[in-house]
Design an enzyme around this catalytic site. Structure first.
Site, PDB file in Angstrom:
ATOM      1  N   LYS A 124       0.871  -1.189   0.000  1.00 44.11           N
ATOM      2  CA  LYS A 124       0.000   0.000   0.000  1.00 44.11           C
ATOM      3  C   LYS A 124       0.895   1.221   0.000  1.00 44.11           C
ATOM      4  CE  LYS A 124      -4.429   0.957   0.227  1.00 44.11           C
ATOM      5  NZ  LYS A 124      -5.587   0.126  -0.147  1.00 44.11           N
ATOM      6  N   ASP A 164      -6.857   4.185  -4.848  1.00 37.80           N
ATOM      7  CA  ASP A 164      -7.557   4.040  -3.569  1.00 37.80           C
ATOM      8  C   ASP A 164      -8.200   5.411  -3.345  1.00 37.80           C
ATOM      9  OD1 ASP A 164      -7.569   1.929  -1.165  1.00 37.80           O
ATOM     10  OD2 ASP A 164      -7.481   3.902  -0.247  1.00 37.80           O
TER      11      ASP A 164
HETATM   12  N1  GLU Z   1      -7.260   0.067  -3.136  1.00 41.59           N
HETATM   13  C1  GLU Z   1      -7.981  -1.126  -3.443  1.00 41.59           C
HETATM   14  C2  GLU Z   1      -7.980  -2.037  -2.232  1.00 41.59           C
HETATM   15  O1  GLU Z   1      -8.017  -1.550  -1.121  1.00 41.59           O
HETATM   16  C3  GLU Z   1      -7.503  -1.781  -4.732  1.00 41.59           C
HETATM   17  C4  GLU Z   1      -6.070  -2.182  -4.761  1.00 41.59           C
HETATM   18  C5  GLU Z   1      -5.590  -2.664  -6.107  1.00 41.59           C
HETATM   19  O2  GLU Z   1      -6.368  -2.717  -7.036  1.00 41.59           O
HETATM   20  O3  GLU Z   1      -4.395  -3.000  -6.201  1.00 41.59           O
HETATM   21  O4  GLU Z   1      -8.016  -3.238  -2.305  1.00 41.59           O
END
Ligand code: GLU
Length: 444
Positions: A124, A164
């Site tokens: 992340k 996100d």
């Molecule tokens: N931000 C999204 C999540 O919390 C998607 C992450 C992604 O697609 O890599 O899962």
């Protein structure tokens, strides 16, 4: 396992990192039994290795605003665990972003990605930059400055970021453009890309759609039909939009959406052009939902959260800890049937405990919202194969993945009285996959 000792040691090492400690605590409590059945895990220090990220990159992002002033933000990428595949997870641009919030999100992502059945590790990243009130040119310059640092640490088989909160199609476009220029390659290292340059159909809708496919499975275990049910949704961004679209398509009635300014209650249901209007609201960059109430002549509750409305289904779709114990009590008193987090860790620990104690159908974010990252995984596959699947193909795969996640939750979460503890089910299923992969690969 001495859960309490591990937690105390972590608290001493990372004081004040509440969200991260909250996420770790929930998982450790869930997996305690199964962990104790595998003494080899303890010997290999699986927990001690799993709760700490592999590494965190922290960087400064200087950029120039439209008035010519120099601005400085902080940027991060948390590479949490890549035992089962390349690091994978979104970038969040929001004033609340701190190392603690990104560590909690990276930790959750590791288990979520394991549940998707696809080979993706957890990561992340993001920045304390807020897109609110910024011009398009400022957003572009910021994204470029952010990528000027990040590009060194990512790659199609190393680490694949996505969007996100605060990072949507526009931001991904600017980030990807700069990445491609710096890395001198075009292999699709970010997901959530536009359809013209390697994106996947259904990716924008996937988190919300997947959430509703999961809710459908949850209700099915009780023989309940979603048709005609009332739904409270929080947020009004990409996730809330996808969830509203699918819930409405399934015959449910979405009666609320919310923003930092309060929530709107639309008893007739948010459908048709009103759903399209959500996109307009989001794109205005003002981060308020009050204009919806004015436009459609419905009630607006300033500073309040939608959980005070009597509904059958509650779907937090905004941000962590947006539904607390008091909200949970109100929902339960009002006879709620199902609560499913489409945001990451949308409910506080006390709220989750209460839902489980009262045997309400409760779905945790790492299972319910995994459709977003799963479809990112499908985007990676299409990029690697140099082709595009049709909408129907992607949607069918997303359906299967959500069904499989639900099954995994049932296998590990079914209690003797038949109640499915999805929190336990998701945590144990995700943990077992990552733990087995770590065991097989030695102490690294
Ligand atoms: N931000 C999204 C999540 O919390 C998607 C992450 C992604 O697609 O890599 O899962």
């Amino acid at each position: 396992m001495k859960t309490e000792n591990i937690l105390l040691a972590l608290e001493a090492k990372h004081p004040g990192e509440h969200e991260y400690l909250q996420a770790v605590k929930e998982v450790l409590h869930s997996i305690e039994d199964v962990y104790n059945q595998h003494p080899e895990f303890e010997k290999a220090g699986i927990i001690e290795r799993l709760v700490e990220p592999d590494r965190i990159f922290t960087f400064k992002i200087p950029w120039v605003d439209d008035k010519g002033n120099v601005q400085v933000n902080l940027g991060y990428r948390v590479q949490f665990n890549n035992a089962i595949g390349p690091y994978k997870g979104g970038l969040r641009f929001h004033a609340s972003v701190t190392p603690s919030s990104l560590k909690f999100l990276g930790f959750e992502q590791t288990f979520k990605n394991a549940l998707t059945t696809l080979p993706m590790g957890g990561g992340k990243g993001g920045s304390d930059f807020s897109i609110r009130g910024k011009s398009n040119a400022e957003v572009m310059r910021f994204c470029q400055a952010f990528m000027l640092e990040l590009w060194r640490h990512i790659g199609p088989d190393t680490d694949v970021p996505a969007g996100d909160i605060g990072v949507g199609a526009r931001e991904i476009g600017y980030l990807y453009g700069m990445y491609r220029k710096l890395a001198l390659e075009n292999t699709g290292t970010l997901t959530g890309k536009g359809l013209d340059y390697g994106g996947s159909l259904i990716r924008p809708e996937a988190t919300g759609f997947g959430g509703l496919y999961f809710v459908y499975q949850m209700l099915k275990t009780k023989g309940i039909d979603i048709k005609g049910k009332t739904v409270a949704i929080s947020g009004f961004g990409n996730v809330a939009w996808g969830a509203t679209l699918k819930a409405t398509e399934m015959g449910a009635k979405v009666v609320t959406i919310s923003g930092p300014d309060g929530y709107v209650y639309d008893p007739a249901g948010i459908s048709g052009e009103k759903i399209d209007y959500m996109l307009e609201l989001r794109n205005s960059g003002e981060d308020i939902v009050a204009p919806y109430a004015e436009k459609y002549g419905v009630e607006f509750f300033p500073g309040k959260r939608p959980w005070q409305q009597k509904v059958d289904i509650a779907l937090p779709c905004a941000i962590q800890n947006e539904l607390n114990e008091e909200d949970a009590k109100t929902l339960i008193d009002n006879g709620v049937t199902c609560v499913a987090e489409i945001s990451n860790m949308g409910c506080t620990a006390e709220a989750v405990d209460l839902f489980i104690e009262k045997k309400v159908l409760f779905g945790p974010g790492k299972a319910v919202n995994a459709g977003g990252v799963a479809t990112s995984g499908l985007e990676m596959t299409q990029n690697a194969m140099h082709l595009n699947w049709t909408e129907a193909e992607v949607d069918e795969k997303l359906h299967q993945i959500m069904k499989s996640i639900h099954e995994q939750c049932c296998i590990y979460g079914k209690q003797p009285d038949g109640y499915i503890n999805y929190v336990k089910g998701a945590n144990v299923a995700g943990f077992m996959k990552v733990a087995r992969a770590m065991m097989a690969q030695g102490v690294v």
